[in-house]
Design a protein around this motif. Sequence first.
Motif, PDB file in Angstrom:
ATOM      1  N   GLY A 195      44.049  23.878   5.064  1.00 31.81           N
ATOM      2  CA  GLY A 195      44.738  24.894   5.855  1.00 31.81           C
ATOM      3  C   GLY A 195      43.838  26.064   6.201  1.00 31.81           C
ATOM      4  O   GLY A 195      43.903  26.607   7.311  1.00 31.81           O
ATOM      5  N   LEU A 196      42.978  26.455   5.264  1.00 34.99           N
ATOM      6  CA  LEU A 196      42.059  27.561   5.519  1.00 34.99           C
ATOM      7  C   LEU A 196      41.044  27.184   6.592  1.00 34.99           C
ATOM      8  O   LEU A 196      40.768  27.958   7.517  1.00 34.99           O
ATOM      9  N   LEU A 197      40.477  25.995   6.494  1.00 34.19           N
ATOM     10  CA  LEU A 197      39.518  25.542   7.505  1.00 34.19           C
ATOM     11  C   LEU A 197      40.179  25.396   8.879  1.00 34.19           C
ATOM     12  O   LEU A 197      39.574  25.721   9.906  1.00 34.19           O
ATOM     13  N   ALA A 198      41.423  24.918   8.904  1.00 33.04           N
ATOM     14  CA  ALA A 198      42.151  24.820  10.171  1.00 33.04           C
ATOM     15  C   ALA A 198      42.362  26.203  10.777  1.00 33.04           C
ATOM     16  O   ALA A 198      42.187  26.407  11.988  1.00 33.04           O
ATOM     17  N   GLY A 199      42.729  27.169   9.937  1.00 28.11           N
ATOM     18  CA  GLY A 199      42.928  28.535  10.419  1.00 28.11           C
ATOM     19  C   GLY A 199      41.638  29.169  10.902  1.00 28.11           C
ATOM     20  O   GLY A 199      41.618  29.876  11.924  1.00 28.11           O
ATOM     21  N   MET A 200      40.542  28.928  10.188  1.00 25.59           N
ATOM     22  CA  MET A 200      39.244  29.449  10.605  1.00 25.59           C
ATOM     23  C   MET A 200      38.854  28.876  11.967  1.00 25.59           C
ATOM     24  O   MET A 200      38.418  29.600  12.869  1.00 25.59           O
ATOM     25  N   GLY A 201      39.009  27.547  12.111  1.00 24.70           N
ATOM     26  CA  GLY A 201      38.676  26.920  13.388  1.00 24.70           C
ATOM     27  C   GLY A 201      39.596  27.367  14.505  1.00 24.70           C
ATOM     28  O   GLY A 201      39.163  27.523  15.666  1.00 24.70           O
ATOM     29  N   PHE A 202      40.860  27.582  14.187  1.00 26.64           N
ATOM     30  CA  PHE A 202      41.878  28.017  15.143  1.00 26.64           C
ATOM     31  C   PHE A 202      41.385  29.218  15.946  1.00 26.64           C
ATOM     32  O   PHE A 202      41.458  29.242  17.188  1.00 26.64           O
ATOM     33  N   VAL A 203      40.888  30.240  15.260  1.00 26.53           N
ATOM     34  CA  VAL A 203      40.460  31.464  15.955  1.00 26.53           C
ATOM     35  C   VAL A 203      38.973  31.461  16.283  1.00 26.53           C
ATOM     36  O   VAL A 203      38.551  32.093  17.252  1.00 26.53           O
ATOM     37  N   ALA A 204      38.152  30.752  15.497  1.00 24.57           N
ATOM     38  CA  ALA A 204      36.701  30.814  15.686  1.00 24.57           C
ATOM     39  C   ALA A 204      36.257  30.111  16.965  1.00 24.57           C
ATOM     40  O   ALA A 204      35.366  30.589  17.671  1.00 24.57           O
ATOM     41  N   VAL A 205      36.846  28.967  17.291  1.00 20.54           N
ATOM     42  CA  VAL A 205      36.479  28.273  18.524  1.00 20.54           C
ATOM     43  C   VAL A 205      36.854  29.129  19.733  1.00 20.54           C
ATOM     44  O   VAL A 205      36.103  29.210  20.714  1.00 20.54           O
TER      45      VAL A 205
END
Length: 429
Positions: free
Chosen positions: A355-365
């Motif tokens: 979930g943390l990696l998904a959230g990081m990718g969500f905004v980082a991309v």
Amino acid sequence: MPVKNLIARFLLFINRFVKQNLSLNLTKSIRWMFFFLLIGGIVGSASALFLVTLNWATNLREHHLWMIAFLPLAGLAIGLSYHYWGKAVVKGNNLLIEELQSPKQVIPLIMAPLIFAGTIFTHLFGGSAGREGTAVQIGGAFADQLTHLFKLKPSDRKIILICGISAGFASVFGTPMAGAIFGLEVFVLGSVMYSAIIPSFITAIIADYACKAWGVDHTHYSITSVPGMNFTYLLLSLGSGIIFGLASRSFSMLNHLISRLFSKIKYPPIRPFIGGLLLVIIIFLIGNTRYIGLGVPVILESFTQQEPYYTFAIKLFLTALTLGCGFKGGEVTPLFFIGATLGSFLSIFVPLPVGLLAGMGFVAVFSGAANTPLACIFMGIELFGMESAIYIALACIAAYLFSGHAGIYQSQAIGHFQKFRIKKHQFLE
């Protein structure tokens, strides 16, 4: 002249000066608050109508999948409408950015209904697109009408446009802080227009409230597990951010490449028709509708389970093709999809919660593609909470630095800090 009379005259002058300036400042403040309320109320309400209509279109398509076969005709209709009525606004978000940088003329109000209808048609018949571009263009078009009505000077017009952009972004996602900073950050890479920070925040908050006042709810995302930060996790976050930045770069490059290829077709309305044919064939071969429209169900899924390696790649290609050939909509929600599913896949190799990696990718991309790291950091905090703030910030900054300077908005100017970034990363160019 006696000293007593001099003192009396001086006090009289001070009294008049204070009264005149207080009156002027009060009048000016009331005038600007009227602008903020008007822009925030109209744009927030327009976003509410747009979100409700978009939800209706998505549900209708999912219950009648045969409609996807008519995507080419929808593309032709969109192409014809812009060719005959919307040539002046076909640049979309890039037109808003250009007017912020170098004001020329008031943005035609027709931008609002054209992008509204074009986006609904794109989603109704199965295109892969987002929604932020629509809300931002509606906000900018409505706000800029005040320039003509109230004879605003160029500096005031710039603030009004920023308010419209902020209002659209804030209300369509339910993130007023991110919306306010997005409007300040998007038109010059590496620079923020601080003189508009108060108007931008006030208008974004009003627009968000206006949208919610109509009973419109936004999708809620959550990161259930956030470990404490240490040196290993610091390196993993930065490494993940670099991968997210490369994904941003890939999307931007592919989107621009497809746009250039389709621009070789001389008659613009045919471009989305041919693109629609390609999309229908690809969707038929895939055999499901996971990758069309907004893709919110898949985004939510990526926060709780690992996604296959190809999920983000398919969405990346379909969105680049949809927007590159001339369909209308935004890039941001597809970028959320790409980032969240890529982060979810990386959890196979990176020892951080899925979930943390998904959230990081969500905004980082999104940060890397739009070149708006501050807005994306605030968006991550608004959506996921302060617990994940350090991870979110590291991923957004790394993605921004490693995405290259050519993002999804080709009209962005390069600010002072961007010079450092390009010199440091010439090997990416």
